[in-house]
Scaffold this active site. Sequence first.
Site, PDB file in Angstrom:
ATOM      1  N   ALA A 186       0.840  -1.200   0.000  1.00 58.44           N
ATOM      2  CA  ALA A 186       0.000   0.000   0.000  1.00 58.44           C
ATOM      3  C   ALA A 186       0.876   1.251   0.000  1.00 58.44           C
ATOM      4  CB  ALA A 186      -0.914   0.002   1.222  1.00 58.44           C
ATOM      5  N   ASP A 187       0.271   2.342  -0.418  1.00 60.37           N
ATOM      6  CA  ASP A 187       0.927   3.644  -0.367  1.00 60.37           C
ATOM      7  C   ASP A 187      -0.130   4.682  -0.034  1.00 60.37           C
ATOM      8  OD1 ASP A 187       3.306   5.362  -0.834  1.00 60.37           O
ATOM      9  OD2 ASP A 187       2.021   6.221  -2.379  1.00 60.37           O
ATOM     10  N   THR A 188       0.203   5.584   0.870  1.00 61.96           N
ATOM     11  CA  THR A 188      -0.730   6.627   1.302  1.00 61.96           C
ATOM     12  C   THR A 188      -0.083   7.997   1.143  1.00 61.96           C
ATOM     13  OG1 THR A 188      -1.712   5.124   2.925  1.00 61.96           O
ATOM     14  CG2 THR A 188      -2.127   7.481   3.238  1.00 61.96           C
TER      15      THR A 188
END
Length: 185
Positions: free
Chosen positions: A68-70
Amino acid sequence: MDGTLILASGSPRRAKILANAGVAFSVVKTDAPEVSIPEDPERTVRENALLKWSAAVAAGVSGQVLAADTIVWFGNKIYGKPRDFSEAARFLRELGGQTHCVYTGVCFGAAGKEPQTAVETASVTLRSLDDAAIAEYVEKIRPVDRAGAYDIDENGELLVAAFSGEYENVMGLPLAPLRRWGVVR
């Protein structure tokens, strides 16, 4: 879900979300490069999640890989992880009293197969912050590993006035796509 789940992330917040959901997993940290496309935050997080997933797969992990990347996006600007406490304070000064969008890209699948991807969004409004409140928060939380230089889950009440969308998305790992993919129930 069948098989071993590998979380391609060193984020303690993502690990906490999975653990709280009752998911067994192991962690593999990757040194994947990241892209930043301010005019397209959705593409930014989708590509970064895919880059992290690809790096874990290239490292030879077996099982299902979750990456994931935020980012925080405000004023056509991406706020990722600040490089130092000074930049963290600058981020909070710019975001204080404002409503911004949190984008999280998620990538899931096993090596040798096309991974599934999703992007989830939420909006967050930070309280108006003076320099003393920012300095206290930065000293207490030391938020250099958090997108936008804040953590909704760790003393978030000090900064967050309101949010809409999934709480876990603001933390860095939305549950909605994980439910669709059978990772969590």
